[in-house]
Design an enzyme around this catalytic site. Structure first.
Site, PDB file in Angstrom:
ATOM      1  NE  ARG A  10     -10.442  -5.577   0.576  1.00  0.00           N
ATOM      2  CZ  ARG A  10      -9.644  -4.611   0.971  1.00  0.00           C
ATOM      3  NH1 ARG A  10     -10.242  -3.333   1.568  1.00  0.00           N
ATOM      4  NH2 ARG A  10      -8.350  -4.598   0.710  1.00  0.00           N
ATOM      5  NE  ARG A  20      -3.906   0.469   1.876  1.00  0.00           N
ATOM      6  CZ  ARG A  20      -5.286   0.534   2.536  1.00  0.00           C
ATOM      7  NH1 ARG A  20      -5.457   1.586   3.380  1.00  0.00           N
ATOM      8  NH2 ARG A  20      -6.226  -0.267   2.018  1.00  0.00           N
ATOM      9  CG  ASP A  59     -13.781   6.270  -0.720  1.00  0.00           C
ATOM     10  OD1 ASP A  59     -13.832   6.085   0.397  1.00  0.00           O
ATOM     11  OD2 ASP A  59     -12.739   6.386  -1.637  1.00  0.00           O
TER      12      ASP A  59
HETATM   13  N1  NVA Z   1     -10.121   6.629  -0.973  1.00  0.00           N
HETATM   14  C1  NVA Z   1      -9.857   6.100   0.251  1.00  0.00           C
HETATM   15  C2  NVA Z   1     -10.034   4.827   0.481  1.00  0.00           C
HETATM   16  C3  NVA Z   1      -9.681   4.100   1.653  1.00  0.00           C
HETATM   17  C4  NVA Z   1      -9.800   2.628   1.658  1.00  0.00           C
HETATM   18  C5  NVA Z   1      -8.421   6.410   0.533  1.00  0.00           C
HETATM   19  O1  NVA Z   1      -7.619   6.427  -0.350  1.00  0.00           O
HETATM   20  O2  NVA Z   1      -8.004   6.868   1.629  1.00  0.00           O
HETATM   21  N1   CP Z   2     -11.281  -0.427   2.706  1.00  0.00           N
HETATM   22  C1   CP Z   2      -9.991  -0.505   2.936  1.00  0.00           C
HETATM   23  O1   CP Z   2      -9.328  -0.702   2.160  1.00  0.00           O
HETATM   24  O2   CP Z   2      -9.619  -0.259   4.499  1.00  0.00           O
HETATM   25  P1   CP Z   2      -8.426  -0.228   5.004  1.00  0.00           P
HETATM   26  O3   CP Z   2      -8.101   1.340   4.798  1.00  0.00           O
HETATM   27  O4   CP Z   2      -8.648  -0.242   6.528  1.00  0.00           O
HETATM   28  O5   CP Z   2      -7.444  -1.425   4.877  1.00  0.00           O
END
Ligand code: NVA
Ligand code: CP
Length: 300
Positions: free
Chosen positions: A285, A99, A217
């Protein structure tokens, strides 16, 4: 080497196989050995609850050992090149779940890696979330093809992944975003070239009209925290509330990747309504990512 950086990396047939397998995992949560004695590294440059835990639990339930690295506590976080990190991880582990911020960072990781790299969210995409979302939709309607999905809000990483999911899943997507917060034009063109049927509007009601699935979102994603106040103004009127859900089909469902801000992008009444499938979506998930790990590292 096979990676999963966006939904372009799997075909529609593979998506069906993957979702079928994810359903099997949901039905039967037994311990399996498809990744026996493997190690899955989960490398996080941003906060995560669901993604981290679902990969940790999923890897464990397939017989693998998850190892989570918080970037700030690693040499990557102190400036060690991504490519050097990728080569080193390739010598220790069997898959990397990464990530990060710019999508080019996960691409760099994949290019220098001799083990599968999975995109666990970048500024541009969140493909793992869409696997769970499509599993949730299929569980509800028995299919993806021909359905209508409404995206209400920011043209962000989730919106981009919904566009590619529309191409792979064969559903149509209506996107309502305020001016200045549109989806990326190149990703839109790419999704359309892959066959996605996408309608853009500034009107949330138009997007929600006749939808089978309504989704949204947060207005400020990770890394955009200081824009919160300005975004709250820009997104005024883009809340998914009971009135908006009435524009969708009566049997429609509400999805949200979470975390959600009740009273901002979604009202508490919709988030906690009988139409909300957010908890099944969050659980999926785990099941979908187990299937993904098997596809990439376990020979599904
Ligand atoms: N659009 C959000 C999704 C979190 C799972 C972000 O990138 O923070
Ligand atoms: N939806 C999602 O990716 O959640 P987290 O940011 O908690 O991993």
């Amino acid at each position: 080497m096979r990676h999963f950086l966006t939904l372009e990396d799997i075909t529609t047939d593979e998506l069906t196989t993957l979702l079928d397998r994810a359903d099997e995992h949901r039905r039967d949560r037994k311990m399996r050995e498809t990744l026996k004695h493997q190690t899955v590294v989960i490398l996080l440059e941003k906060a995560s609850t669901r993604t981290r835990l679902s990969f940790e639990v999923g890897a464990y339930e397939l017989g693998a050992r998850p190892s989570t690295l918080i970037s700030a506590h690693t040499q990557l976080g102190r400036g060690e090149p991504i490519e050097d990190t990728a080569k080193m991880l390739s010598g220790y582990a069997h898959a990397v779940v990464y990530r990060t911020f710019g999508h080019e960072r996960v691409t760099k990781m994949a290019e220098a890696s001799s083990i599968p790299v999975i995109n666990a969210l970048t500024d541009e995409y969140h493909p793992c979330q869409l696997l769970a979302d499509m599993q949730t939709i299929r569980a509800e309607f028995g299919r993806l093809e021909g359905l209508r999905v409404a995206w209400i809000g920011d043209g962000n990483n989730m919106a981009h992944s919904w566009m590619l999911a529309a191409a792979r899943g064969g559903f149509s997507l209506a996107i309502a975003s305020p001016e200045g917060y549109d989806v990326d034009a190149n990703i839109l063109a790419k999704a359309r070239a892959l066959g996605a049927e996408i309608h853009l509007t500034r009107d949330p009601r138009e997007a929600a009209s006749g939808a089978d699935v309504v989704t949204t979102d947060v207005w400020a994603s990770m890394g955009q925290e200081e824009e919160q106040a300005i975004r709250e103004k820009a997104f005024d009127g883009f809340i998914v509330d009971d009135a908006l859900m009435r524009d969708a089909k009566s049997e429609s469902i509400f999805l949200h990747c979470l975390p959600a801000h009740r009273g901002e992008e979604v009202s508490a009444s919709v988030m906690d309504s009988a139409q909300s499938r957010v908890w099944a979506e969050a659980e999926n998930r785990l099941h979908a990512q187990k299937a993904l790990l098997e596809l990439l590292a376990g020979g599904l």
